[in-house]
Design an enzyme around this catalytic site. Structure first.
Site, PDB file in Angstrom:
ATOM      1  N   HIS A  63     -19.429 -24.627 -12.397  1.00  0.00           N
ATOM      2  CA  HIS A  63     -18.137 -24.130 -12.007  1.00  0.00           C
ATOM      3  C   HIS A  63     -16.494 -24.905 -11.608  1.00  0.00           C
ATOM      4  O   HIS A  63     -17.318 -25.833 -12.073  1.00  0.00           O
ATOM      5  CB  HIS A  63     -18.587 -23.199 -10.853  1.00  0.00           C
ATOM      6  CG  HIS A  63     -18.907 -23.972  -9.826  1.00  0.00           C
ATOM      7  ND1 HIS A  63     -19.539 -24.763  -9.467  1.00  0.00           N
ATOM      8  CD2 HIS A  63     -17.985 -23.781  -8.688  1.00  0.00           C
ATOM      9  CE1 HIS A  63     -19.206 -25.314  -7.861  1.00  0.00           C
ATOM     10  NE2 HIS A  63     -18.222 -24.896  -7.997  1.00  0.00           N
ATOM     11  N   HIS A  65     -14.849 -25.733  -9.824  1.00  0.00           N
ATOM     12  CA  HIS A  65     -14.559 -26.241  -8.698  1.00  0.00           C
ATOM     13  C   HIS A  65     -14.006 -27.584  -8.496  1.00  0.00           C
ATOM     14  O   HIS A  65     -15.411 -28.317  -9.636  1.00  0.00           O
ATOM     15  CB  HIS A  65     -14.961 -26.076  -7.138  1.00  0.00           C
ATOM     16  CG  HIS A  65     -14.690 -24.694  -7.067  1.00  0.00           C
ATOM     17  ND1 HIS A  65     -15.896 -23.994  -5.995  1.00  0.00           N
ATOM     18  CD2 HIS A  65     -13.526 -23.850  -6.859  1.00  0.00           C
ATOM     19  CE1 HIS A  65     -15.742 -22.386  -5.460  1.00  0.00           C
ATOM     20  NE2 HIS A  65     -14.267 -22.785  -5.991  1.00  0.00           N
ATOM     21  N   ASP A  67     -15.089 -30.682  -7.402  1.00  0.00           N
ATOM     22  CA  ASP A  67     -16.174 -31.482  -7.289  1.00  0.00           C
ATOM     23  C   ASP A  67     -17.283 -31.122  -8.674  1.00  0.00           C
ATOM     24  O   ASP A  67     -18.365 -31.962  -8.358  1.00  0.00           O
ATOM     25  CB  ASP A  67     -16.578 -31.349  -5.814  1.00  0.00           C
ATOM     26  CG  ASP A  67     -17.436 -29.767  -5.692  1.00  0.00           C
ATOM     27  OD1 ASP A  67     -16.630 -28.857  -5.759  1.00  0.00           O
ATOM     28  OD2 ASP A  67     -17.801 -29.503  -5.049  1.00  0.00           O
ATOM     29  N   HIS A  68     -17.130 -30.448  -9.080  1.00  0.00           N
ATOM     30  CA  HIS A  68     -17.995 -30.248 -10.253  1.00  0.00           C
ATOM     31  C   HIS A  68     -17.374 -30.343 -11.221  1.00  0.00           C
ATOM     32  O   HIS A  68     -18.184 -30.452 -12.723  1.00  0.00           O
ATOM     33  CB  HIS A  68     -18.229 -28.247  -9.909  1.00  0.00           C
ATOM     34  CG  HIS A  68     -19.436 -28.292  -8.952  1.00  0.00           C
ATOM     35  ND1 HIS A  68     -20.855 -28.612  -9.045  1.00  0.00           N
ATOM     36  CD2 HIS A  68     -18.867 -27.979  -7.369  1.00  0.00           C
ATOM     37  CE1 HIS A  68     -21.160 -27.689  -7.701  1.00  0.00           C
ATOM     38  NE2 HIS A  68     -20.178 -27.826  -7.007  1.00  0.00           N
ATOM     39  N   HIS A 141     -21.090 -17.231  -6.067  1.00  0.00           N
ATOM     40  CA  HIS A 141     -19.961 -18.028  -5.530  1.00  0.00           C
ATOM     41  C   HIS A 141     -18.048 -17.315  -5.421  1.00  0.00           C
ATOM     42  O   HIS A 141     -18.264 -16.490  -6.704  1.00  0.00           O
ATOM     43  CB  HIS A 141     -19.914 -19.190  -6.215  1.00  0.00           C
ATOM     44  CG  HIS A 141     -19.710 -20.602  -5.915  1.00  0.00           C
ATOM     45  ND1 HIS A 141     -19.830 -20.799  -4.549  1.00  0.00           N
ATOM     46  CD2 HIS A 141     -18.838 -21.472  -6.081  1.00  0.00           C
ATOM     47  CE1 HIS A 141     -19.217 -21.986  -3.770  1.00  0.00           C
ATOM     48  NE2 HIS A 141     -18.109 -22.859  -5.290  1.00  0.00           N
ATOM     49  N   ASP A 208     -23.715 -24.299  -6.232  1.00  0.00           N
ATOM     50  CA  ASP A 208     -22.768 -23.473  -5.627  1.00  0.00           C
ATOM     51  C   ASP A 208     -23.422 -21.775  -5.833  1.00  0.00           C
ATOM     52  O   ASP A 208     -22.410 -21.246  -6.726  1.00  0.00           O
ATOM     53  CB  ASP A 208     -21.197 -23.536  -5.722  1.00  0.00           C
ATOM     54  CG  ASP A 208     -20.823 -25.182  -5.398  1.00  0.00           C
ATOM     55  OD1 ASP A 208     -22.279 -26.263  -5.105  1.00  0.00           O
ATOM     56  OD2 ASP A 208     -19.767 -25.527  -5.454  1.00  0.00           O
ATOM     57  N   HIS A 266     -25.662 -32.154  -2.915  1.00  0.00           N
ATOM     58  CA  HIS A 266     -24.452 -31.160  -2.586  1.00  0.00           C
ATOM     59  C   HIS A 266     -24.408 -31.218  -1.148  1.00  0.00           C
ATOM     60  O   HIS A 266     -24.108 -29.768  -0.237  1.00  0.00           O
ATOM     61  CB  HIS A 266     -24.612 -29.996  -3.629  1.00  0.00           C
ATOM     62  CG  HIS A 266     -23.015 -29.375  -3.463  1.00  0.00           C
ATOM     63  ND1 HIS A 266     -22.696 -28.284  -2.575  1.00  0.00           N
ATOM     64  CD2 HIS A 266     -22.350 -29.317  -3.989  1.00  0.00           C
ATOM     65  CE1 HIS A 266     -21.552 -28.050  -2.424  1.00  0.00           C
ATOM     66  NE2 HIS A 266     -21.153 -28.551  -3.860  1.00  0.00           N
TER      67      HIS A 266
HETATM   68 ZN   LIG Z   1     -18.176 -24.796  -5.752  1.00  0.00          ZN
END
Ligand SMILES: [Zn+2]
Length: 309
Positions: A63, A65, A67-68, A141, A208, A266
């Site tokens: 996804h 976000h 941090d990914h 999520h 997530d 994570h």
């Molecule tokens: Zn996320």
């Protein structure tokens, strides 16, 4: 002997720490080298491992976000800089295509690498790889998120001594494999009598998400499961609210799904001592447990014991 292992680039959620880079993982699976969820700093973390940009065959993003995915611009530009000689496939949630396009062209560079962009448009979508089937499953999520699972089909290993005992050789072996049985000297020999099943291996990557059907579908009988464990039980209510798992939940999923090696990662920066994740997970999961640290390598466990014959 083919190599199957997980290389951990980073293990922090949301904000990196002194000890933990943002998320990032590489799965080496024979000739497939898949980069999952490259967070910021992934390009430099790769330098500390034996993996180079030129090794990468595929990128999977769960996804969008930060941090990914904020490691995508650097990684993608590096593919061109290093003149990666083959196309690199990229998968991500189709709903995030706009983010992907921006990250891909975040700054000026000379693009020579060929990306084969294959967004996930449906829950359960499959991609045929040489080593097996890569499948995406929808997770829970706040934004569109998919986990991934790589499944190698079961194979069949012929037993030479049994074949010899029945006097089966040459093209007859192929016929027996194709048809499933063969008549020799007035007797029918079945494939099961002269072979054993070679169990396929399974890898699952779950990031997530709150608990949902997709988590279980991905984890089912995984030899190696990499799963987010952002929180501890003390933050269970918060985890459910924001679409994340606790260590205990992730471990229960693994136990109920027949997972062999469980990798928790994570982690929220609020916890200074990662042993607490192990303590909570151990209450539910008795198999091989790994609390991921940056730059560690986790082997896919040896193939399950063959059956039949
Ligand atoms: Zn996320």
């Amino acid at each position: 002997m083919s190599m199957r292992e997980l290389v951990v680039l980073g293990t922090a959620s949301q904000a990196p720490t002194r000890a933990r880079n943002h998320n990032g993982y590489v799965l080496r699976w024979d000739d497939e080298v898949i980069l999952f969820d490259p967070g910021e700093g992934s390009q430099r973390q790769l330098l500390h491992t034996g993996v180079t940009a030129t090794d990468l065959t595929r990128i999977c993003v769960t996804h969008f976000h930060g941090d990914h995915c904020l490691g995508l611009p650097g990684t993608i530009q590096r593919l061109s800089l290093d003149r990666v000689p083959r196309p690199v496939a990229v998968h991500f949630p189709a709903g995030g295509a706009e983010y992907f396009d921006r990250l891909r062209h975040a700054s000026s560079f000379h693009e020579t690498a060929e990306l084969v962009v294959e967004p996930i448009t449906a829950d359960g979508q499959r991609f045929a790889l040489r080593a097996g089937t890569l499948q995406a499953r929808r997770l829970r999520h706040p934004i569109e998120t998919y986990g991934y699972r790589l499944v190698e089909p079961d194979g069949c290993r012929m037993l030479p001594e049994r074949l010899a005992a029945y006097g089966i050789a040459g093209p007859a072996v192929g016929e027996l494999l194709r048809v499933g049985h063969l008549d020799v000297g007035g007797r029918r020999v079945t494939r099961d009598e002269v072979s054993v099943t070679r169990p396929g291996q399974r890898f699952a990557f779950v990031m997530d998400t709150g608990l949902c059907d997709g988590v279980y579908a991905l984890a089912e009988h995984a030899d190696l499961l990499v799963i987010e464990s952002t929180f501890l039980a003390s933050e269970a209510a918060l985890a459910a609210e924001v679409g994340h798992l606790t260590a205990g939940q992730a471990a229960r999923v693994a136990a109920e799904s027949g997972v062999r090696t469980l990798v928790l990662t994570h982690f929220s920066q609020r916890y200074a001592d990662a042993r607490r994740f192990a303590d909570e997970a151990r209450e539910h999961f008795a198999g091989e447990l790994v609390i991921a640290e940056d730059l560690m390598t986790v082997p896919v466990p040896p193939r399950r014991v063959a059956s039949g014959g």
